[in-house]
Design a protein around this motif. Structure first.
Motif, PDB file in Angstrom:
ATOM      1  N   ALA A 162       8.313  -9.377  -5.208  1.00  5.71           N
ATOM      2  CA  ALA A 162       8.269  -8.019  -5.765  1.00  5.71           C
ATOM      3  C   ALA A 162       7.135  -7.203  -5.162  1.00  5.71           C
ATOM      4  CB  ALA A 162       8.112  -8.085  -7.291  1.00  5.71           C
ATOM      5  N   PHE A 163       6.082  -7.881  -4.695  1.00 12.15           N
ATOM      6  CA  PHE A 163       4.931  -7.174  -4.144  1.00 12.15           C
ATOM      7  C   PHE A 163       5.157  -6.697  -2.712  1.00 12.15           C
ATOM      8  CE2 PHE A 163       3.267  -9.599  -7.657  1.00 12.15           C
ATOM      9  CZ  PHE A 163       2.399  -8.689  -8.262  1.00 12.15           C
ATOM     10  N   LYS A 164       6.357  -6.963  -2.174  1.00  7.47           N
ATOM     11  CA  LYS A 164       6.716  -6.361  -0.891  1.00  7.47           C
ATOM     12  C   LYS A 164       7.076  -4.887  -1.055  1.00  7.47           C
ATOM     13  CE  LYS A 164       8.524 -10.645   1.138  1.00  7.47           C
ATOM     14  NZ  LYS A 164       9.734 -11.306   1.710  1.00  7.47           N
ATOM     15  N   ASP A 189      10.735  -1.191 -13.397  1.00 10.16           N
ATOM     16  CA  ASP A 189      11.877  -0.647 -12.653  1.00 10.16           C
ATOM     17  C   ASP A 189      11.805  -1.027 -11.180  1.00 10.16           C
ATOM     18  OD1 ASP A 189      12.862   0.496 -14.924  1.00 10.16           O
ATOM     19  OD2 ASP A 189      12.161   2.530 -14.484  1.00 10.16           O
ATOM     20  N   GLN A 190      10.623  -0.906 -10.602  1.00 12.30           N
ATOM     21  CA  GLN A 190      10.481  -1.138  -9.171  1.00 12.30           C
ATOM     22  C   GLN A 190      10.513  -2.618  -8.813  1.00 12.30           C
ATOM     23  OE1 GLN A 190      10.659   1.343  -7.080  1.00 12.30           O
ATOM     24  NE2 GLN A 190      10.668   2.842  -8.747  1.00 12.30           N
ATOM     25  N   ALA A 191      10.192  -3.486  -9.783  1.00 15.79           N
ATOM     26  CA  ALA A 191      10.220  -4.931  -9.541  1.00 15.79           C
ATOM     27  C   ALA A 191      11.296  -5.580 -10.399  1.00 15.79           C
ATOM     28  CB  ALA A 191       8.849  -5.532  -9.844  1.00 15.79           C
ATOM     29  N   THR A 197      14.406  -1.649  -4.912  1.00 15.81           N
ATOM     30  CA  THR A 197      13.440  -2.662  -5.322  1.00 15.81           C
ATOM     31  C   THR A 197      12.940  -3.495  -4.157  1.00 15.81           C
ATOM     32  OG1 THR A 197      15.260  -4.159  -5.845  1.00 15.81           O
ATOM     33  CG2 THR A 197      14.379  -2.833  -7.647  1.00 15.81           C
ATOM     34  N   SER A 198      13.321  -3.146  -2.935  1.00 19.00           N
ATOM     35  CA  SER A 198      12.814  -3.910  -1.821  1.00 19.00           C
ATOM     36  C   SER A 198      12.262  -3.000  -0.727  1.00 19.00           C
ATOM     37  CB  SER A 198      13.940  -4.792  -1.255  1.00 19.00           C
ATOM     38  OG  SER A 198      15.021  -3.982  -0.807  1.00 19.00           O
ATOM     39  N   THR A 199      11.798  -1.821  -1.137  1.00 19.14           N
ATOM     40  CA  THR A 199      11.213  -0.918  -0.157  1.00 19.14           C
ATOM     41  C   THR A 199       9.954  -1.532   0.414  1.00 19.14           C
ATOM     42  OG1 THR A 199      11.994   0.955  -1.446  1.00 19.14           O
ATOM     43  CG2 THR A 199      10.332   1.416   0.231  1.00 19.14           C
ATOM     44  N   PRO A 200       9.895  -1.854   1.704  1.00 17.26           N
ATOM     45  CA  PRO A 200       8.735  -2.586   2.242  1.00 17.26           C
ATOM     46  C   PRO A 200       7.529  -1.675   2.393  1.00 17.26           C
ATOM     47  CG  PRO A 200      10.269  -2.053   4.006  1.00 17.26           C
ATOM     48  CD  PRO A 200      10.936  -1.616   2.726  1.00 17.26           C
ATOM     49  N   ILE A 201       6.347  -2.303   2.344  1.00 14.95           N
ATOM     50  CA  ILE A 201       5.133  -1.553   2.584  1.00 14.95           C
ATOM     51  C   ILE A 201       5.154  -1.021   3.997  1.00 14.95           C
ATOM     52  CG2 ILE A 201       2.626  -1.776   2.761  1.00 14.95           C
ATOM     53  CD1 ILE A 201       2.778  -3.938   0.626  1.00 14.95           C
ATOM     54  N   GLY A 202       4.798   0.251   4.132  1.00 14.00           N
ATOM     55  CA  GLY A 202       4.788   0.864   5.445  1.00 14.00           C
ATOM     56  C   GLY A 202       6.136   1.425   5.856  1.00 14.00           C
TER      57      GLY A 202
END
Length: 406
Positions: free
Chosen positions: A195-197, A315-317, A400-405
């Motif tokens: 989830a922290f991705k 919601d996001q995770a 829910t899987s929008t990657p960092i960056g």
């Protein structure tokens, strides 16, 4: 709303009481153990550090058991920690008791948020979360001033004994009222860490650190501000904190209600208003009536951000929300520690007892900017999902899987 939320609120009441009541009995504890006030302050800092560490650690360890069993274990840990604090023959053992009790804090609210949200329909999730947190806000109206009074009259050990008893009531309530929901989805630790991705999870925690941290910049130094600047007596500070607690209670209810209707607009409004009121506090702190009104507003606006921030994380995770939810509770305490330190820095620099207010305004204003960024990224992801060709992943899965960056 399900009766199980009452059990969660009782647990939250006990946790909220033990977190803040130490500030009211700190001089008595310091005298009994023969330590200085700054040394006794480690009972506050140690608790906050325990929350930050315990929230993700115990949540990960609890992924192999049902959420109900984990909540019961956490309340048991809470009881042991407070009982040890009440009976501690030395300062070191009391500090250990405080840390043990704090380990339950973040995981209880994190797992409890997921349980509360799962008990109701999707359109009532934020309201359910706010009802659980109502126990924490009521603790600041009843538990903290009541515990402080008992500690001053009958001794601080009785205060912590009664808090441990509250934990026992909460444990019984969870056992009897909270339904079994099974293990966290897939019981997979890697799924929880995945989830922290999502950059949105990190943005939500940053908003939590800075937004609610703005409140603690002011409230940490409320005693010298109210006595040295506003002109109140030290005895009046307890009732000023009751007003702050009343504001928290009302803000929590309104935050949950309106976040269910329009989450991000609610967050924009509360963060902007909080920054403005904190800035205004630098002036109103010089007048008794205006200072009391402003303090109540800070409590209301600060806690109105809690349900929407917690729901945004859920919601996001959504694929694996438990660890992210607990980590966000740890972020509240990280914000408390950061804001308290920054407030102390500006006071030590000779800028006066009202200077932490504009530090708080700056922190909350920065959280507002981050909320705009979060909303922009969310809209962009939704547009990309809507324009994706047939057969592509479900929009929610992409969200829910929008990657960092990205």
């Amino acid at each position: 709303m399900p009766l199980a939320l009452l059990a969660l609120a009782i647990g939250a009441f006990g946790i909220g009481t033990t977190e803040f009541v130490i500030m009211g009995v700190l001089p008595q504890v310091a005298d009994d153990f023969g330590v200085s006030i700054p040394t006794a302050g480690w009972l506050v800092s140690g608790y906050a550090l325990g929350v930050v560490i315990g929230a993700p650690l115990l949540t990960v360890l609890g992924t192999r058991v049902s959420r109900k069993k984990m909540l019961m274990f956490l309340m048991g840990l809470f009881i042991v920690g407070n009982a040890l604090s009440a009976a501690a023959p030395s300062f070191g053992l009391m500090l250990i008791g405080r840390v043990i009790a704090s380990l339950a804090h973040g995981a209880f609210f994190g797992i409890g948020s997921v349980v509360a949200a799962d008990l109701v329909a999707p359109e009532k999730k934020a309201s359910a979360i706010s009802l659980m947190f109502m126990g924490l806000t009521i603790a600041n109206i009843v538990g903290v001033p009541g515990g402080t009074y008992i500690g001053q009259v009958a001794g601080w050990r009785l205060t912590f004994t009664l808090v441990a008893a509250l934990g026992a009531v909460g444990l019984l309530g969870v056992a009897k009222l909270v339904p079994e929901q099974g293990k966290p989805r897939a019981g997979n630790v890697r799924a929880e860490f995945a989830a922290f991705k999502n950059v949105q999870v990190w943005l939500a925690m940053a908003m939590t650190v800075l937004g609610y941290g703005g409140v603690f910049a002011a409230i940490t130094y409320i005693t010298p501000m109210m006595t040295q600047v506003a002109g109140y007596t030290e005895g009046a500070v307890t009732w000023l904190l009751v007003l702050f607690g009343v504001g928290m209670f009302l803000g929590n209810l309104l935050g949950g209600k309106f976040a269910d209707r329009a989450l991000m607009p609610m967050l924009f409004t509360t963060l902007a208003a909080l920054a403005a009121v904190l800035l205004l506090f630098t002036a109103t702190a010089h007048n008794k009536v205006l200072a009391a009104i402003t303090l109540t507003l800070i409590g209301a606006l600060g806690f109105a951000t809690v349900p929407p921030l917690q729901k945004w994380v859920l919601d996001q995770a959504s694929a694996a929300p438990t660890l992210a939810s607990a980590a966000n509770i740890g972020a509240f305490n990280l914000g408390n520690a950061l804001a308290a330190w920054l407030g102390g820095v500006v006071i030590a620099a000779g800028l006066g007892y009202t200077s932490p207010n504009w530090v708080g305004a700056l922190l909350s204003g920065t959280a507002l900017l981050l909320s705009f960024l979060a909303a922009f990224l969310d809209r962009r992801t939704r547009r990309a999902s809507d324009s994706a060709p047939a057969g592509s992943p479900h929009p929610q899965a992409q969200r829910t899987s929008t990657p960092i960056g990205h």
